[in-house]
Write an enzyme that holds these catalytic residues in place. Structure first.
Site, PDB file in Angstrom:
ATOM      1  N   LYS A  51       0.843  -1.206   0.000  1.00 20.19           N
ATOM      2  CA  LYS A  51       0.000   0.000   0.000  1.00 20.19           C
ATOM      3  C   LYS A  51       0.870   1.245   0.000  1.00 20.19           C
ATOM      4  CE  LYS A  51      -3.784  -2.445   2.206  1.00 20.19           C
ATOM      5  NZ  LYS A  51      -4.298  -2.986   3.467  1.00 20.19           N
ATOM      6  N   GLN A  95      -4.797  -2.054   9.733  1.00 23.87           N
ATOM      7  CA  GLN A  95      -4.798  -3.366   9.094  1.00 23.87           C
ATOM      8  C   GLN A  95      -5.488  -4.398   9.997  1.00 23.87           C
ATOM      9  OE1 GLN A  95      -3.754  -3.891   5.942  1.00 23.87           O
ATOM     10  NE2 GLN A  95      -4.234  -6.056   6.033  1.00 23.87           N
ATOM     11  N   ASP A 118     -11.542   2.525   4.515  1.00 24.51           N
ATOM     12  CA  ASP A 118     -11.883   1.097   4.507  1.00 24.51           C
ATOM     13  C   ASP A 118     -13.397   0.889   4.438  1.00 24.51           C
ATOM     14  OD1 ASP A 118      -9.894  -0.857   4.518  1.00 24.51           O
ATOM     15  OD2 ASP A 118      -9.385  -0.483   6.621  1.00 24.51           O
TER      16      ASP A 118
HETATM   17  N1  GUN Z   1      -7.265  -7.083   6.001  1.00 25.88           N
HETATM   18  C1  GUN Z   1      -7.626  -7.743   4.872  1.00 25.88           C
HETATM   19  N2  GUN Z   1      -8.258  -6.915   4.017  1.00 25.88           N
HETATM   20  C2  GUN Z   1      -8.308  -5.697   4.623  1.00 25.88           C
HETATM   21  C3  GUN Z   1      -8.839  -4.438   4.232  1.00 25.88           C
HETATM   22  O1  GUN Z   1      -9.427  -4.242   3.159  1.00 25.88           O
HETATM   23  N3  GUN Z   1      -8.674  -3.431   5.130  1.00 25.88           N
HETATM   24  C4  GUN Z   1      -8.048  -3.614   6.319  1.00 25.88           C
HETATM   25  N4  GUN Z   1      -7.949  -2.574   7.142  1.00 25.88           N
HETATM   26  N5  GUN Z   1      -7.559  -4.760   6.718  1.00 25.88           N
HETATM   27  C5  GUN Z   1      -7.677  -5.809   5.854  1.00 25.88           C
END
Ligand code: GUN
Length: 295
Positions: A51, A95, A118
């Site tokens: 990211k 995350q 998110d």
């Molecule tokens: N863990 C797996 N996919 C995601 C996501 O889209 N956002 C976040 N914050 N954690 C994740």
């Protein structure tokens, strides 16, 4: 059978984002994303690094906060409060999953809804259910819908089965597919671990999304001839012949299912790259909204 090429579509989304960033940069703005990781889960570390790398490529300001496993709930909440107040940050992502001593719901509640790229905050979940376009939709479902739109796969009146009911994928994906408009208007069935006679349900489907998190879960006998299959799973399976000792597979038994499909996503290279593309697109949207720009 044709493959759905998520890498190419993700690049197209990145190009759109890049063009938009170039435009708003003229007015002195720069979208900023903060990614917070608690603990040392290797898969999560990889996602967080990717990211940050993509942010750099698109000219975003990015902040990576890697906190030790022992970080307390209070400490994490204090970091979130600081990011909420930081004018250079427009998107905040913590995350998932956090270590077990962290109450994830409390953390999600603490993120300012206008920075919740998110789409996990209750305000944004409600906006999705209400079809309010000012909200943030979770990135993976958003990426799945974009793939359908790009490939011209009709959803209006189509029978769609979503496997999985998580708050990250299954539930928001179902809401998105049943909402009105392009990429929506579908007849949606959500199946999950308690579903009986799964095959009876999935064999009726024009489109199947699998977000179960179990390798080789969806097999030939579950899929009708000509169906579209979108594999959201990312599972590590041991493979001593591979340099890392494992390889990534989806939820779908690709070898047997693919020949029956009209279109199918590979893993890797299907939904995965779309998730990050939509995250940056959501962050750009947050930046525009916070600064009162249209679009
Ligand atoms: N863990 C797996 N996919 C995601 C996501 O889209 N956002 C976040 N914050 N954690 C994740």
């Amino acid at each position: 059978m044709k493959l759905i090429d998520g890498t190419t579509i993700a690049e197209k989304v990145h190009e759109e984002t890049r063009a938009s960033v170039a435009e708003i940069t003229k007015s002195g703005l720069c979208p900023g994303l903060a990614v917070v990781l608690v603990g040392n889960d290797p898969a999560s570390r990889t996602y967080v690094r990717k990211k940050a790398e993509q942010c750099a490529k698109l000219g975003f300001h990015s902040l990576r906060l890697e906190l030790p496993e022992t970080t307390s709930q209070q400490e994490l909440l204090a970091h979130v409060a600081q990011l909420n107040a930081d004018p250079k940050i427009h998107g905040i992502l913590v995350q998932s999953p956090p270590p077990p001593h962290i109450d994830e719901a409390k953390i999600v509640h603490a993120i300012a809804p206008e920075k919740d790229v998110d789409g996990f905050h209750p305000v944004n979940v409600a906006k999705l259910a209400l079809e309010d376009p000012s909200g943030f939709v979770p990135c993976t479902p958003l990426g799945c819908r974009r793939l359908l739109l790009e490939y011209g796969i009709p959803t209006s009146g189509a029978r769609v089965v979503v496997l999985g009911r998580s708050m990250i994928v299954g539930k928001p994906l179902a809401l998105l597919l049943m909402s009105k408009g392009p990429g929506g208007d579908a007849i949606v069935t959500v199946a999950h671990s308690r579903t009986r006679n799964l095959g009876e349900i999935t064999r009726e489907a024009d489109i199947i999304f699998s977000a179960i998190g179990r390798p080789y879960f969806l097999r030939e006998e579950h899929v009708r001839e000509g169906a579209v299959v979108v594999d959201v799973g990312i599972n590590r399976v041991e493979d001593p012949s591979h340099k890392r000792g494992y390889r990534l597979v989806g939820d779908v038994d690709f070898e047997t299912v693919a020949p029956k499909c009209s279109l199918i996503t590979p893993v890797p290279g299907g939904v995965g790259p779309m998730t990050i593309a939509m995250l940056l697109s959501n962050t750009l949207k947050a930046c525009r909204q916070i600064h009162g720009l249209p679009g």
